[in-house]
Design a protein around this motif. Structure first.
Motif, PDB file in Angstrom:
ATOM      1  N   ILE A  98      59.619  14.341   8.677  1.00  0.00           N
ATOM      2  CA  ILE A  98      58.761  13.519   9.458  1.00  0.00           C
ATOM      3  C   ILE A  98      58.950  13.480  10.851  1.00  0.00           C
ATOM      4  O   ILE A  98      59.874  13.300  11.492  1.00  0.00           O
ATOM      5  CB  ILE A  98      58.973  11.946   8.934  1.00  0.00           C
ATOM      6  N   CYS A  99      57.702  13.884  11.336  1.00  0.00           N
ATOM      7  CA  CYS A  99      57.647  14.017  12.879  1.00  0.00           C
ATOM      8  C   CYS A  99      57.237  12.721  13.571  1.00  0.00           C
ATOM      9  O   CYS A  99      56.346  11.986  13.003  1.00  0.00           O
ATOM     10  CB  CYS A  99      56.614  15.095  13.392  1.00  0.00           C
ATOM     11  N   VAL A 100      57.991  12.339  14.537  1.00  0.00           N
ATOM     12  CA  VAL A 100      57.753  10.757  15.196  1.00  0.00           C
ATOM     13  C   VAL A 100      57.451  11.237  16.621  1.00  0.00           C
ATOM     14  O   VAL A 100      58.199  11.729  17.431  1.00  0.00           O
ATOM     15  CB  VAL A 100      58.934  10.012  15.231  1.00  0.00           C
ATOM     16  N   PHE A 101      56.340  10.809  16.993  1.00  0.00           N
ATOM     17  CA  PHE A 101      55.880  10.713  18.275  1.00  0.00           C
ATOM     18  C   PHE A 101      56.140   9.472  18.881  1.00  0.00           C
ATOM     19  O   PHE A 101      55.814   8.188  18.459  1.00  0.00           O
ATOM     20  CB  PHE A 101      54.270  10.993  18.565  1.00  0.00           C
ATOM     21  N   LEU A 102      56.890   9.344  20.096  1.00  0.00           N
ATOM     22  CA  LEU A 102      57.135   8.010  20.694  1.00  0.00           C
ATOM     23  C   LEU A 102      57.759   8.459  22.096  1.00  0.00           C
ATOM     24  O   LEU A 102      57.839   9.525  22.534  1.00  0.00           O
ATOM     25  CB  LEU A 102      58.313   7.504  19.710  1.00  0.00           C
ATOM     26  N   SER A 103      58.054   7.257  22.695  1.00  0.00           N
ATOM     27  CA  SER A 103      58.572   7.117  24.279  1.00  0.00           C
ATOM     28  C   SER A 103      59.907   7.370  24.122  1.00  0.00           C
ATOM     29  O   SER A 103      60.767   7.261  23.335  1.00  0.00           O
ATOM     30  CB  SER A 103      58.237   5.843  24.861  1.00  0.00           C
ATOM     31  N   ALA A 104      60.293   8.197  25.585  1.00  0.00           N
ATOM     32  CA  ALA A 104      61.496   8.528  25.925  1.00  0.00           C
ATOM     33  C   ALA A 104      62.015   7.395  26.770  1.00  0.00           C
ATOM     34  O   ALA A 104      63.126   7.484  27.238  1.00  0.00           O
ATOM     35  CB  ALA A 104      61.809   9.943  26.222  1.00  0.00           C
ATOM     36  N   ALA A 105      61.254   6.554  27.113  1.00  0.00           N
ATOM     37  CA  ALA A 105      61.370   5.359  27.834  1.00  0.00           C
ATOM     38  C   ALA A 105      62.684   4.417  27.227  1.00  0.00           C
ATOM     39  O   ALA A 105      62.639   4.021  26.219  1.00  0.00           O
ATOM     40  CB  ALA A 105      60.503   4.551  28.341  1.00  0.00           C
TER      41      ALA A 105
ATOM     42  N   LEU B  34      64.212  13.916  10.632  1.00  0.00           N
ATOM     43  CA  LEU B  34      63.435  13.655  11.671  1.00  0.00           C
ATOM     44  C   LEU B  34      63.095  14.682  12.756  1.00  0.00           C
ATOM     45  O   LEU B  34      64.087  15.381  12.943  1.00  0.00           O
ATOM     46  CB  LEU B  34      64.313  12.521  12.489  1.00  0.00           C
ATOM     47  N   VAL B  35      61.806  14.918  12.786  1.00  0.00           N
ATOM     48  CA  VAL B  35      61.421  15.952  13.678  1.00  0.00           C
ATOM     49  C   VAL B  35      60.774  15.146  14.936  1.00  0.00           C
ATOM     50  O   VAL B  35      60.013  14.364  14.771  1.00  0.00           O
ATOM     51  CB  VAL B  35      59.960  16.882  13.278  1.00  0.00           C
ATOM     52  N   TRP B  36      61.483  15.348  16.049  1.00  0.00           N
ATOM     53  CA  TRP B  36      61.093  14.677  17.332  1.00  0.00           C
ATOM     54  C   TRP B  36      61.255  15.478  18.553  1.00  0.00           C
ATOM     55  O   TRP B  36      61.670  16.473  18.410  1.00  0.00           O
ATOM     56  CB  TRP B  36      61.985  13.271  17.253  1.00  0.00           C
TER      57      TRP B  36
ATOM     58  N   ALA C  97      56.524  19.361  10.729  1.00  0.00           N
ATOM     59  CA  ALA C  97      56.452  18.255  10.180  1.00  0.00           C
ATOM     60  C   ALA C  97      55.547  18.282   8.621  1.00  0.00           C
ATOM     61  O   ALA C  97      54.818  19.024   8.397  1.00  0.00           O
ATOM     62  CB  ALA C  97      55.854  17.319  10.868  1.00  0.00           C
ATOM     63  N   ASP C  98      55.941  17.603   7.871  1.00  0.00           N
ATOM     64  CA  ASP C  98      55.233  17.404   6.548  1.00  0.00           C
ATOM     65  C   ASP C  98      54.233  16.070   6.903  1.00  0.00           C
ATOM     66  O   ASP C  98      53.254  15.837   6.067  1.00  0.00           O
ATOM     67  CB  ASP C  98      56.365  17.064   5.284  1.00  0.00           C
ATOM     68  N   ALA C  99      54.798  15.205   7.597  1.00  0.00           N
ATOM     69  CA  ALA C  99      53.986  14.055   8.029  1.00  0.00           C
ATOM     70  C   ALA C  99      54.405  13.282   9.537  1.00  0.00           C
ATOM     71  O   ALA C  99      55.276  13.936   9.994  1.00  0.00           O
ATOM     72  CB  ALA C  99      54.492  12.629   7.079  1.00  0.00           C
ATOM     73  N   VAL C 100      53.349  12.507   9.951  1.00  0.00           N
ATOM     74  CA  VAL C 100      53.486  12.181  11.288  1.00  0.00           C
ATOM     75  C   VAL C 100      53.418  10.685  11.523  1.00  0.00           C
ATOM     76  O   VAL C 100      52.785  10.095  10.593  1.00  0.00           O
ATOM     77  CB  VAL C 100      52.616  12.946  12.369  1.00  0.00           C
ATOM     78  N   VAL C 101      54.477  10.220  12.274  1.00  0.00           N
ATOM     79  CA  VAL C 101      54.296   8.650  12.505  1.00  0.00           C
ATOM     80  C   VAL C 101      54.222   8.405  14.006  1.00  0.00           C
ATOM     81  O   VAL C 101      54.989   9.262  14.811  1.00  0.00           O
ATOM     82  CB  VAL C 101      55.772   7.783  12.110  1.00  0.00           C
TER      83      VAL C 101
END
Length: 181
Positions: free
Chosen positions: A3-10, A34-36, A96-100
């Motif tokens: 599962i790829c998670v796109f998110l902030s590094a802040a 987790l793929v990040w 990734a197999d899926a993205v959040v």
């Protein structure tokens, strides 16, 4: 599932770290990877720590100019360093197999629109969830609906992205989409 998670590094307020941490724990307990973006700071660190502590695997994809901020990992976890942001984004999606999509800034928005554009054109069928923590993406959700209503989307919005208000709903949607019980 990867599962790829796109998110902030802040470093962010608890109203954003709480749901991110909750999702991470669910992901780890579910035995997922987790793929990040590989960062050891901010919300990225919160999620990576949560997954690792709950027994999940980490697969980071950092980028050359940020490699000094990447998390140090050992097997079975993995860290890849891309040469630039474009290669990083491609590798994240490839693995990734899926993205959040979680809360974030312009980088997160860029990553989100890339996967949605690929879905729109039929170049991927990976499920995509937008985790709308604390209503962070209410405005974007409204904009997407307007795009759909006014004919800018050639496919239904529901075919592109699932909007989840809570972490448990996000993971349940992904597992159901991939046939995991």
């Amino acid at each position: 599932m990867n599962i790829c998670v796109f998110l902030s590094a802040a470093d962010l307020d608890a109203r954003y770290t709480r749901p991110a941490r909750e999702f991470a724990e669910l992901l780890g307990k579910g035995g997922h990877t987790l793929v990040w973006g590989g960062s050891e700071s901010g919300l990225m660190k919160v999620v990576a720590d949560g997954v690792a502590e709950a027994g999940g695997r980490l697969l980071g994809v950092s980028v050359d100019f940020l490699a000094t901020k990447a998390r140090a990992v050992t097997a079975p976890d993995e860290m890849v360093v891309a040469k630039d942001l474009a290669e990083r984004k491609a590798l994240l999606l490839e693995k990734a197999d899926a993205v959040v999509i979680m809360v974030g800034g312009t980088g997160t928005l860029d990553e989100a629109t890339e996967i949605l554009e690929l879905k729109k054109h039929g170049k991927t069928d990976k499920p995509v969830v937008l985790l709308n923590s604390e209503g962070f993406y209410d405005g974007l959700k409204e904009q997407f609906r307007r795009m759909e209503d006014e004919g800018f989307l050639p496919v239904p919005l529901t075919d592109l992205v699932f909007f989840a208000e809570e972490p448990v709903g996000a993971l349940a949607y992904l597992e159901e989409s991939r046939g995991i019980e």
